[in-house]
Each structure stands twice: as structure tokens, then as C-alpha cells.
Motif scaffolding. Structure first.
Motif, short mmCIF file in Angstrom:
data_model
loop_
_atom_site.label_atom_id
_atom_site.label_comp_id
_atom_site.label_asym_id
_atom_site.label_seq_id
_atom_site.Cartn_x
_atom_site.Cartn_y
_atom_site.Cartn_z
N ALA A 10 51.54 39.23 37.44
CA ALA A 10 51.85 38.01 38.20
C ALA A 10 50.95 37.88 39.42
CB ALA A 10 53.32 38.02 38.62
N VAL A 11 50.67 38.99 40.10
CA VAL A 11 49.79 38.96 41.28
C VAL A 11 48.37 38.62 40.86
CG1 VAL A 11 48.83 40.34 43.15
CG2 VAL A 11 51.24 40.53 42.60
N ILE A 12 47.93 39.14 39.72
CA ILE A 12 46.58 38.81 39.22
C ILE A 12 46.48 37.32 38.92
CG2 ILE A 12 44.95 39.18 37.33
CD1 ILE A 12 45.99 42.05 37.15
N ILE A 13 47.53 36.76 38.30
CA ILE A 13 47.55 35.31 38.02
C ILE A 13 47.55 34.53 39.33
CG2 ILE A 13 48.91 33.43 37.03
CD1 ILE A 13 49.88 35.43 34.92
N LEU A 14 48.32 35.02 40.31
CA LEU A 14 48.33 34.38 41.63
C LEU A 14 46.95 34.43 42.28
CD1 LEU A 14 50.01 33.10 43.93
CD2 LEU A 14 50.45 35.41 44.78
N SER A 15 46.25 35.54 42.08
CA SER A 15 44.89 35.68 42.61
C SER A 15 43.96 34.67 41.97
CB SER A 15 44.38 37.10 42.37
OG SER A 15 43.03 37.23 42.73
N ALA A 16 44.11 34.47 40.64
CA ALA A 16 43.28 33.49 39.94
C ALA A 16 43.54 32.08 40.45
CB ALA A 16 43.55 33.56 38.44
N LEU A 17 44.82 31.74 40.67
CA LEU A 17 45.17 30.42 41.18
C LEU A 17 44.64 30.22 42.60
CD1 LEU A 17 48.84 30.15 39.89
CD2 LEU A 17 46.80 29.06 38.94
N GLU A 18 44.70 31.29 43.40
CA GLU A 18 44.22 31.20 44.79
C GLU A 18 42.70 31.00 44.83
OE1 GLU A 18 42.40 33.21 48.32
OE2 GLU A 18 42.74 34.25 46.41
N ILE A 19 41.99 31.68 43.93
CA ILE A 19 40.53 31.51 43.85
C ILE A 19 40.19 30.09 43.40
CG2 ILE A 19 38.46 32.23 42.58
CD1 ILE A 19 39.73 35.05 42.50
N LEU B 160 36.07 49.52 42.50
CA LEU B 160 35.00 48.73 43.10
C LEU B 160 35.50 47.36 43.54
CD1 LEU B 160 31.98 49.54 40.75
CD2 LEU B 160 32.26 50.21 43.13
N VAL B 161 36.31 46.73 42.69
CA VAL B 161 36.85 45.41 43.03
C VAL B 161 37.71 45.49 44.28
CG1 VAL B 161 38.44 43.61 42.28
CG2 VAL B 161 36.75 44.50 40.70
N VAL B 162 38.57 46.51 44.36
CA VAL B 162 39.45 46.66 45.52
C VAL B 162 38.63 46.99 46.77
CG1 VAL B 162 41.29 48.05 46.53
CG2 VAL B 162 41.45 47.30 44.15
N ALA B 163 37.66 47.89 46.63
CA ALA B 163 36.86 48.31 47.79
C ALA B 163 36.06 47.14 48.37
CB ALA B 163 35.93 49.46 47.40
N ILE B 164 35.41 46.37 47.50
CA ILE B 164 34.61 45.25 47.99
C ILE B 164 35.49 44.12 48.47
CG2 ILE B 164 32.80 43.59 47.34
CD1 ILE B 164 31.75 45.59 45.37
N ILE C 45 35.39 38.40 54.70
CA ILE C 45 34.57 37.30 54.18
C ILE C 45 33.88 36.54 55.30
CG2 ILE C 45 34.71 35.05 53.03
CD1 ILE C 45 36.71 36.16 51.15
N ASP C 46 34.59 36.23 56.37
CA ASP C 46 34.04 35.40 57.44
C ASP C 46 33.08 36.21 58.32
OD1 ASP C 46 35.56 33.27 56.56
OD2 ASP C 46 37.29 33.90 57.76
N LEU D 253 28.92 38.08 48.45
CA LEU D 253 29.26 39.14 47.52
C LEU D 253 30.77 39.34 47.46
CD1 LEU D 253 28.51 41.50 45.66
CD2 LEU D 253 28.26 42.93 47.70
N ALA D 254 31.42 39.31 48.64
CA ALA D 254 32.87 39.49 48.67
C ALA D 254 33.58 38.37 47.93
CB ALA D 254 33.34 39.54 50.13
N ARG D 255 33.09 37.14 48.08
CA ARG D 255 33.71 36.02 47.37
C ARG D 255 33.54 36.16 45.86
NH1 ARG D 255 31.36 32.93 51.76
NH2 ARG D 255 33.00 32.18 53.14
N LEU D 256 32.34 36.58 45.44
CA LEU D 256 32.09 36.73 44.01
C LEU D 256 32.96 37.84 43.42
CD1 LEU D 256 28.19 36.39 43.90
CD2 LEU D 256 29.89 34.71 43.16
#
Length: 266
Positions: A24-33, A87-91, A96-97, A104-107
Motif C-alpha cells: 500500500a505504501v509503494i502504491i501511495l509512493s507511485a500516486l505521490e510521484i 540503493l533506492v532507500v539510500a538515494i 531534493i531541494d 538523481l534523487a527525483r529519478l
């Protein structure tokens, strides 16, 4: 104390409800992106910033739980999906700002959606099947390239005078053949050449038979075969081993003997 925490984290990691929460959190992350690609008011931007922070912290905690619950921590970061998640979590922790690595962080935040694959075992089976099928698919692709090259050379020699934009040289001819293979208005190309060469339909039909039908079925057959093997391995790995079964049988025998002994004493 550590063993108690480890056992609790292991139970939490294997809990279906926890797995659903992660999904559910991954889906929320996709919606937020996806929401960030629209023009949002300031209030909505603030909400997405809070959500992004929550998702990053949640993924960090979830990865920590999996690491502590793992029995062989030396092998934890040698597994491909664990390396990807780390890697995904670390980056994602990179601000971002006002940062040179903002892009890179956004990607990388976009790739957080791929964590769905590492969480759901069935999706991992699909990806692993595709990866293991690549060596066999390579020979199919090589054979397909040979067929493409032969037909492109023939098309360039024969049909060049009819339409140089489609058959000008072998490179352009291969692009035209790819268009034919995907059935993108291929009949228009065929009827154009048939006005000069009425029997040119043989060229197109044989090419479509080799590529769209024969080679496509080869690819599907290879992927399905490898997928069946992966599913069989997953099924075997989920089954209890003989050692575990023998241990359980011994425990049951000991329990039965103890009950018989107590019954005799009574």
C-alpha cells in the motif's frame, strides 16, 4: 534481548498484513510521484512533501526490519533485490531541494515503484524468469536479426525505386520491416509495391510468418519454460525439508511418549 527482537521482526516480516501495508505504501509512493507531474497548489505541494518524507522513513524502517530479521546478514547485501532496495532507500535520503543531485534523487524516487517486485514473490518469479531466459532469447534475437538483414537487403534492392523513403538503404529498410512486423499500416506498403511487382505479397507474408508468428512463439515458449522451472523451485523452497520433518516427528514421538508415561502414572 537481540534474539527476541530478531524473532519479532522475523514474524513481522513474514506477516501478510505487514506485506500488504508495504504494498500500500509503494502504491501511495507511485500516486505521490504521479501527482508531482501536475501543476499543484502550495497546499498540495506541502502535502506531497510530507508524504515523501513519510514514505522514505517507512522504507528505511522496513529495510532495517528485514536486515535484522535475516539469519545470514553477510549474504543480505549480496542478493540483487536487497541491493536494489538499499540503493533506492539510500538515494531517497538525499535532500531534493537545493542540491546538485536533486535530479538523481527525483529519478530514484520514481524507481521506488519497482520495490513492488522485491516485495511480492510472484513478481520476483516473473522478473527472474525473464533474466534467466535472456541467454536463450539472445539466440532467437540473433536469428531474427539475420532474417531482418536478409529481407532488408532484398527490399532495398528491389523496392528502392518505388519508395526511397521506406527502402532507401538497408538501415531504413530494417525500420520499415519493423513497422511491418508490428502491423502498423503494413498493407499500405504492400499494395504500393504490388502495383509494380504483383507477386511482392509473398515477400511480406513470408516475413510476417517468420517474425510475427514463428519467432514470437519461440520467445513465448522459452519464457514460459523458464517460468515453470522458477515456480517449481519456489514451490520446493517453500516446502519443509526432510530434516525439519524428521525433527517434528521426533518431537511428536517424545510428546506421545510423555503423555503415555503420565497416563500410566495415573
Amino acid at each position: 534481548m537481540y534474539q527476541v527482537i530478531k524473532s519479532k521482526f522475523n514474524a513481522l516480516k513474514n506477516n501478510k498484513i505487514f506485506e500488504l501495508v508495504v504494498v500500500a505504501v509503494i502504491i501511495l509512493s507511485a500516486l505521490e510521484i504521479g501527482a508531482k507531474t501536475f501543476q499543484l497548489p502550495e497546499s498540495a505541494i506541502s502535502i506531497t512533501y510530507i508524504l515523501d518524507t513519510f514514505i522514505t522513513v517507512f522504507f528505511l524502517v522496513e529495510l532495517t526490519i528485514r536486515f535484522i530479521a535475516d539469519d545470514d546478514k553477510k549474504q543480505f547485501f549480496k542478493k540483487g533485490w536487497n541491493i536494489f532496495d538499499s540503493l533506492v532507500v539510500a538515494i531517497s535520503l538525499i535532500p531534493i531541494d537545493d542540491s546538485e543531485m536533486a535530479l538523481l534523487a527525483r529519478l530514484v524516487r520514481v524507481f521506488r515503484v519497482l520495490r513492488m517486485v522485491s516485495v511480492v514473490p510472484e513478481l520476483r518469479v516473473l522478473i527472474n524468469s525473464l533474466i534467466k531466459a535472456l541467454p536463450q532469447l539472445g539466440y532467437v534475437v540473433l536469428l531474427m536479426f539475420i532474417i531482418f538483414y536478409i529481407y532488408a537487403a532484398i527490399g532495398s534492392f528491389v523496392f528502392n525505386s518505388i519508395n526511397p523513403k521506406l527502402w532507401g538503404d538497408i538501415a531504413i529498410s530494417m525500420l520499415t520491416l519493423f513497422r511491418i512486423m508490428t502491423f502498423e499500416d503494413w498493407t499500405d506498403i504492400q499494395y504500393e509495391t504490388m502495383e509494380v511487382y504483383p507477386m511482392s505479397w509473398i515477400f511480406y507474408l513470408t516475413f510476417i510468418f517468420f517474425t510475427a508468428f514463428a519467432f514470437l512463439n519461440m520467445v513465448i515458449g522459452i519464457v514460459v519454460s523458464v517460468m515453470e522451472k522458477e515456480q517449481a523451485l519456489l514451490y520446493v523452497s517453500n516446502e519443509p525439508s526432510m530434516t525439519e520433518l524428521q525433527t517434528e516427528i521426533k518431537e511428536l514421538k517424545a510428546l506421545v511418549n510423555q503423555l503415555v508415561t503420565n497416563q500410566n502414572k495415573l
